[in-house]
Write a protein that holds these residues in place. Structure first.
Motif, PDB file in Angstrom:
ATOM      1  N   MET A 166       0.840  -1.169   0.000  1.00  0.00           N
ATOM      2  CA  MET A 166       0.000   0.000   0.000  1.00  0.00           C
ATOM      3  C   MET A 166       0.896   1.248   0.000  1.00  0.00           C
ATOM      4  N   ASN A 167       0.514   2.264  -0.791  1.00  0.00           N
ATOM      5  CA  ASN A 167       1.273   3.508  -0.856  1.00  0.00           C
ATOM      6  C   ASN A 167       1.127   4.311   0.426  1.00  0.00           C
ATOM      7  N   GLN A 168       2.232   4.861   0.877  1.00  0.00           N
ATOM      8  CA  GLN A 168       2.200   5.733   2.040  1.00  0.00           C
ATOM      9  C   GLN A 168       2.122   7.170   1.544  1.00  0.00           C
ATOM     10  N   ILE A 169       1.050   7.858   1.872  1.00  0.00           N
ATOM     11  CA  ILE A 169       0.851   9.244   1.453  1.00  0.00           C
ATOM     12  C   ILE A 169       1.366  10.148   2.558  1.00  0.00           C
ATOM     13  N   PRO A 170       2.207  11.115   2.202  1.00  0.00           N
ATOM     14  CA  PRO A 170       2.772  11.988   3.232  1.00  0.00           C
ATOM     15  C   PRO A 170       1.698  12.839   3.913  1.00  0.00           C
ATOM     16  N   ASP A 171       1.979  13.216   5.156  1.00  0.00           N
ATOM     17  CA  ASP A 171       1.079  14.095   5.896  1.00  0.00           C
ATOM     18  C   ASP A 171       1.029  15.473   5.244  1.00  0.00           C
ATOM     19  N   ILE A 172       0.023  16.212   5.600  1.00  0.00           N
ATOM     20  CA  ILE A 172      -0.133  17.599   5.156  1.00  0.00           C
ATOM     21  C   ILE A 172       0.975  18.435   5.774  1.00  0.00           C
ATOM     22  N   THR A 173       1.553  19.310   4.980  1.00  0.00           N
ATOM     23  CA  THR A 173       2.639  20.164   5.468  1.00  0.00           C
ATOM     24  C   THR A 173       2.110  21.539   5.888  1.00  0.00           C
ATOM     25  N   ASP A 174       2.908  22.241   6.674  1.00  0.00           N
ATOM     26  CA  ASP A 174       2.559  23.605   7.071  1.00  0.00           C
ATOM     27  C   ASP A 174       2.419  24.507   5.844  1.00  0.00           C
ATOM     28  N   SER A 175       3.279  24.307   4.870  1.00  0.00           N
ATOM     29  CA  SER A 175       3.239  25.110   3.650  1.00  0.00           C
ATOM     30  C   SER A 175       1.939  24.890   2.882  1.00  0.00           C
ATOM     31  N   GLU A 176       1.506  23.644   2.771  1.00  0.00           N
ATOM     32  CA  GLU A 176       0.236  23.344   2.098  1.00  0.00           C
ATOM     33  C   GLU A 176      -0.933  23.980   2.844  1.00  0.00           C
ATOM     34  N   ASN A 177      -0.924  23.857   4.179  1.00  0.00           N
ATOM     35  CA  ASN A 177      -1.967  24.480   4.991  1.00  0.00           C
ATOM     36  C   ASN A 177      -2.007  25.987   4.775  1.00  0.00           C
ATOM     37  N   TRP A 178      -0.841  26.618   4.824  1.00  0.00           N
ATOM     38  CA  TRP A 178      -0.756  28.066   4.648  1.00  0.00           C
ATOM     39  C   TRP A 178      -1.306  28.462   3.279  1.00  0.00           C
ATOM     40  N   THR A 179      -0.956  27.726   2.245  1.00  0.00           N
ATOM     41  CA  THR A 179      -1.408  28.037   0.892  1.00  0.00           C
ATOM     42  C   THR A 179      -2.930  27.988   0.799  1.00  0.00           C
ATOM     43  N   ILE A 180      -3.520  26.947   1.337  1.00  0.00           N
ATOM     44  CA  ILE A 180      -4.976  26.816   1.268  1.00  0.00           C
ATOM     45  C   ILE A 180      -5.658  27.872   2.123  1.00  0.00           C
ATOM     46  N   ASP A 224      -7.346  -0.223  -8.459  1.00  0.00           N
ATOM     47  CA  ASP A 224      -7.008  -0.667  -7.102  1.00  0.00           C
ATOM     48  C   ASP A 224      -8.185  -1.374  -6.443  1.00  0.00           C
ATOM     49  N   ARG A 225      -7.893  -2.495  -5.809  1.00  0.00           N
ATOM     50  CA  ARG A 225      -8.913  -3.194  -5.029  1.00  0.00           C
ATOM     51  C   ARG A 225      -8.935  -2.667  -3.598  1.00  0.00           C
ATOM     52  N   GLU A 226      -7.782  -2.234  -3.137  1.00  0.00           N
ATOM     53  CA  GLU A 226      -7.644  -1.729  -1.772  1.00  0.00           C
ATOM     54  C   GLU A 226      -7.810  -0.212  -1.760  1.00  0.00           C
ATOM     55  N   LEU A 227      -8.401   0.278  -0.681  1.00  0.00           N
ATOM     56  CA  LEU A 227      -8.497   1.718  -0.473  1.00  0.00           C
ATOM     57  C   LEU A 227      -7.244   2.198   0.244  1.00  0.00           C
ATOM     58  N   ALA A 258      -8.858  16.028   7.876  1.00  0.00           N
ATOM     59  CA  ALA A 258      -9.399  14.706   8.204  1.00  0.00           C
ATOM     60  C   ALA A 258      -8.660  13.661   7.375  1.00  0.00           C
ATOM     61  N   ASP A 259      -9.123  12.439   7.454  1.00  0.00           N
ATOM     62  CA  ASP A 259      -8.609  11.347   6.637  1.00  0.00           C
ATOM     63  C   ASP A 259      -9.754  10.772   5.824  1.00  0.00           C
ATOM     64  N   ALA A 260      -9.435  10.289   4.654  1.00  0.00           N
ATOM     65  CA  ALA A 260     -10.423   9.632   3.801  1.00  0.00           C
ATOM     66  C   ALA A 260      -9.768   8.408   3.183  1.00  0.00           C
ATOM     67  N   GLU A 261     -10.591   7.493   2.759  1.00  0.00           N
ATOM     68  CA  GLU A 261     -10.103   6.318   2.038  1.00  0.00           C
ATOM     69  C   GLU A 261     -10.545   6.442   0.589  1.00  0.00           C
ATOM     70  N   ILE A 262      -9.560   6.374  -0.314  1.00  0.00           N
ATOM     71  CA  ILE A 262      -9.854   6.471  -1.741  1.00  0.00           C
ATOM     72  C   ILE A 262      -9.050   5.425  -2.500  1.00  0.00           C
ATOM     73  N   ARG A 263      -9.463   5.177  -3.710  1.00  0.00           N
ATOM     74  CA  ARG A 263      -8.672   4.342  -4.615  1.00  0.00           C
ATOM     75  C   ARG A 263      -7.703   5.276  -5.339  1.00  0.00           C
ATOM     76  N   LEU A 264      -6.433   5.005  -5.209  1.00  0.00           N
ATOM     77  CA  LEU A 264      -5.451   5.848  -5.869  1.00  0.00           C
ATOM     78  C   LEU A 264      -5.463   5.631  -7.381  1.00  0.00           C
ATOM     79  N   GLN A 265      -5.784   4.414  -7.791  1.00  0.00           N
ATOM     80  CA  GLN A 265      -5.941   4.074  -9.206  1.00  0.00           C
ATOM     81  C   GLN A 265      -7.294   3.390  -9.350  1.00  0.00           C
ATOM     82  N   ALA A 266      -7.938   3.590 -10.476  1.00  0.00           N
ATOM     83  CA  ALA A 266      -9.259   2.984 -10.693  1.00  0.00           C
ATOM     84  C   ALA A 266      -9.213   1.464 -10.543  1.00  0.00           C
TER      85      ALA A 266
END
Length: 114
Positions: A1-15, A42-45, A32-40
């Motif tokens: 499973m791919n590990q997605i990095p946490d949100i950064t301070d820079s990303e927060n500031w930009t938004i 993908d069987r796993e979220l 928050a956190d969500a479960e998504i399919r990274l690729q159509a």
């Protein structure tokens, strides 16, 4: 499973800065956190961090789907979901601006202004 990095301070500031510029005041931005399919195919979220906010009866979500990868959508009810037409962005600023513009265009069209 791919590990997605946490949100950064820079990303927060930009938004946060973009939302304040758009709405002329601070907007309650939730993370928050969500479960998504990274690729159509993908069987796993995959778990990914998301930014969520609400304005004027509309809900907005930006999904961080990888390192410098963002997906977005806005919706009014669960059955009325819309996107920008771009599957994934590599720049969070471009993502949030495009999302806000797509929603503004949608509102204008609904009101007959376009």
């Amino acid at each position: 499973m791919n590990q997605i990095p946490d949100i950064t301070d820079s990303e927060n500031w930009t938004i946060r800065t973009t939302l304040k510029e758009r709405y002329k005041n601070d907007v309650e931005l939730q993370i928050a956190d969500a479960e998504i399919r990274l690729q159509a195919s993908d069987r796993e979220l995959s778990n990914c961090p998301v930014w969520v906010w609400k304005h004027g009866g509309c809900n907005f979500v930006i999904f961080k789907s990888g390192e410098h990868k963002y997906r977005c959508q806005f919706f009014y009810k669960s059955y009325r979901q819309y996107s920008t037409g771009v599957y994934e962005y590599t720049d969070v600023a471009e993502c949030v601006v495009s999302l806000l513009q797509a929603q503004a265009d949608f509102e204008a069209k609904e009101q007959g202004d376009l």
